[in-house]
Design a protein around this motif. Structure first.
Motif, mmCIF file in Angstrom:
data_model
loop_
_atom_site.group_PDB
_atom_site.id
_atom_site.type_symbol
_atom_site.label_atom_id
_atom_site.label_comp_id
_atom_site.label_asym_id
_atom_site.label_seq_id
_atom_site.Cartn_x
_atom_site.Cartn_y
_atom_site.Cartn_z
ATOM 1 N N GLY A 147 0.797 -1.218 0.000
ATOM 2 C CA GLY A 147 0.000 0.000 0.000
ATOM 3 C C GLY A 147 0.824 1.259 0.000
ATOM 4 N N GLY A 148 2.140 1.113 -0.153
ATOM 5 C CA GLY A 148 3.025 2.279 -0.162
ATOM 6 C C GLY A 148 2.811 3.148 -1.384
ATOM 7 N N VAL A 149 3.389 4.331 -1.345
ATOM 8 C CA VAL A 149 3.170 5.333 -2.387
ATOM 9 C C VAL A 149 4.470 5.633 -3.121
ATOM 10 N N LEU A 150 4.400 5.574 -4.447
ATOM 11 C CA LEU A 150 5.515 5.936 -5.312
ATOM 12 C C LEU A 150 5.234 7.295 -5.944
ATOM 13 N N VAL A 151 6.204 8.202 -5.840
ATOM 14 C CA VAL A 151 6.159 9.473 -6.565
ATOM 15 C C VAL A 151 7.217 9.375 -7.649
ATOM 16 N N SER A 152 6.766 9.265 -8.895
ATOM 17 C CA SER A 152 7.678 9.067 -10.017
ATOM 18 C C SER A 152 7.619 10.278 -10.934
ATOM 19 N N CYS A 153 8.770 10.890 -11.182
ATOM 20 C CA CYS A 153 8.804 12.137 -11.951
ATOM 21 C C CYS A 153 9.792 12.043 -13.106
ATOM 22 N N SER A 154 9.579 12.906 -14.092
ATOM 23 C CA SER A 154 10.520 13.065 -15.191
ATOM 24 C C SER A 154 10.504 14.515 -15.643
ATOM 25 N N CYS A 155 11.698 15.076 -15.822
ATOM 26 C CA CYS A 155 11.804 16.433 -16.372
ATOM 27 C C CYS A 155 12.376 16.395 -17.781
ATOM 28 N N SER A 156 12.357 15.209 -18.416
ATOM 29 C CA SER A 156 12.869 15.065 -19.779
ATOM 30 C C SER A 156 11.849 15.586 -20.786
ATOM 31 N N HIS A 157 12.251 16.560 -21.597
ATOM 32 C CA HIS A 157 11.358 17.082 -22.629
ATOM 33 C C HIS A 157 10.919 15.973 -23.584
ATOM 34 N N HIS A 158 11.813 15.021 -23.810
ATOM 35 C CA HIS A 158 11.562 14.014 -24.834
ATOM 36 C C HIS A 158 10.863 12.770 -24.292
ATOM 37 N N LEU A 159 10.318 12.854 -23.090
ATOM 38 C CA LEU A 159 9.502 11.767 -22.545
ATOM 39 C C LEU A 159 8.109 12.311 -22.282
ATOM 40 N N ALA A 160 7.129 11.783 -22.983
ATOM 41 C CA ALA A 160 5.755 12.241 -22.803
ATOM 42 C C ALA A 160 5.163 11.632 -21.535
ATOM 43 N N ALA A 161 4.156 12.305 -20.993
ATOM 44 C CA ALA A 161 3.533 11.828 -19.760
ATOM 45 C C ALA A 161 2.938 10.440 -19.939
ATOM 46 N N ASP A 162 2.309 10.187 -21.085
ATOM 47 C CA ASP A 162 1.710 8.865 -21.283
ATOM 48 C C ASP A 162 2.772 7.779 -21.397
ATOM 49 N N GLU A 163 3.976 8.137 -21.852
ATOM 50 C CA GLU A 163 5.069 7.166 -21.889
ATOM 51 C C GLU A 163 5.499 6.792 -20.478
#
Length: 398
Positions: free
Chosen positions: A329-345
């Motif tokens: 039940g833990g929580v993952l916060v996963s982020c990306s600041c890469s311009h070339h990675l779309a959110a849906d990817e």
């Protein structure tokens, strides 16, 4: 204003008429307006293929993305007064959003100042100039910053590798009295930020609102793991939200030392682990360590389009390792600041890696950059930060 006129090819003005600000070298009618001999960063006026005015800006014939439109006003004069008006508009927005003067003051194109980033740390400003045109305007820019904000000091952190695309030299310059560090307050948590040696402009204001939102996932007995922690932003905000413990993982010894100082500044203690993020997370799993909240907030892993597949694989490995460290039940916060990675990817990465880790994932929130990093509606590249808050449930897939 310069009398230099740049004529575009027929139909190449449509994107600009729709609100975009960028002009590529292959869009210019070089037969009518040769540009090779033009000095990089020159101010100019832009016209469409019929000779009708588009606006004014600057040009760098040495770059593929060679022109930036500063305004649709054809006869604009880019003096300190003009720059000051843009700066005042940017500051007015931020002052509505934040009660203290700690924020990104200027975010390039979105604030009508392409090639310029300014972070505000109270009475100290940190400036990054990314284009030859804005470099050309630097004396007027400094004058405008001083007259508008009366800062104690200004640091020009023009040491970013992105300047190389514009054939600009790398340097750091100071104007006025610049302290070694400043202390900012982020929702009651204090951070000491290095003005000269920190990453980029010193602090990542773009995640502030997301760190605020983390509060709902923190309980009094929560353990937080902050991967790519830098100076401990997520970890210390987790403790500020009431977590019982926080661990920082980073490859930089100075960054971890700064995280420990920031913890002491707030009367807290943190654990720090130096090493490669992926290898550290794998070892933590082997050691049986588990966390209620794991934050994976790496630097841009896909800096160029050709790096997409390699970077995508690394995002996958990092997130799978993070999932394996979560409590039920833990929580993952996963982020990306890469311009070339779309959110849906990134979402597909989380789906694939959760199944590989035999976990059922629930996406609870989507994340993006804070409002002091506004998005230009015609330039999707200005929306760069994406992320997900997800809950993990152990489940064996067939």
């Amino acid at each position: 204003m310069s009398n230099l006129i740049i004529r575009l090819k027929t139909q190449e003005d449509r994107r600009l008429r729709a609100g975009h600000l960028w002009i590529y070298s292959n869009e210019i009618d070089t037969a009518r307006t040769p540009i090779k001999s033009i000095t990089a960063g020159s101010l100019c006026r832009f016209e469409d293929g019929r000779g009708k005015p588009i606006g004014a800006g600057y040009i760098n014939p040495q770059a593929l993305l060679c022109g930036r439109l500063l305004t649709g006003q054809y006869d604009a004069v880019f003096d300190a007064e003009w720059l000051s008006r843009r700066l005042q508009a940017a500051a007015s927005l931020r002052d509505k959003l934040y009660s203290q003067p700690f924020y990104r003051l200027v975010f390039g194109e979105a604030d009508g100042l392409p090639g310029l980033v300014v972070d505000r740390y109270g009475d100290v400003l940190v400036v990054q100039i990314g284009t030859a045109g804005m470099e050309h305007l630097k004396p007027r820019l400094i004058e405008a910053l001083q007259s508008t904000f009366s800062p104690r000091g200004i640091v020009l952190r023009n040491d970013s590798a992105s300047r190389e695309a514009e054939n600009l030299p790398l340097y750091v310059e100071e104007v006025g009295d610049v302290p070694e560090t400043v202390v900012i307050d982020e929702s009651g948590v204090k951070f000491e930020i290095a003005m000269r040696g920190g990453q980029k402009t010193g602090w990542f204001f773009d995640q502030r609102d997301n760190r605020d939102r983390m509060a709902r996932y923190i309980k009094p007995d929560s353990a937080v793991l902050d991967v790519f922690s830098y100076v401990g932003g997520w970890a210390l905000r987790g403790l500020g939200h009431g977590a019982a413990s926080a661990t920082c993982v980073d490859s930089s010894t100075p960054a971890l030392a700064a995280a420990e100082r920031n913890a002491a500044l707030n009367g807290k203690k943190i654990e720090t682990i130096k090493g490669d993020a992926l290898e550290v997370m794998k070892q933590l799993a082997v050691d049986g360590r588990r966390y209620d909240v794991v934050v994976v907030d790496p630097p841009a892993l896909i800096k160029r389009k050709r790096d997409h597949e390699e970077g995508l694989g690394l995002y996958g490995r990092l997130n799978r390792a993070a999932l394996n460290l979560l409590t039920p039940g833990g929580v993952l916060v996963s982020c990306s600041c890469s311009h070339h990675l779309a959110a849906d990817e990134l979402q597909r990465v989380l789906l694939r890696e959760s199944r590989a880790a035999a976990k059922r994932l629930q996406i609870l929130e989507t994340l993006e950059q804070g409002p002091d990093h506004p998005v230009h509606p015609a330039i999707p590249e200005t929306r760069y930060l994406k992320g997900y808050v997800a809950s993990s449930i152990n489940e064996q897939f067939s």
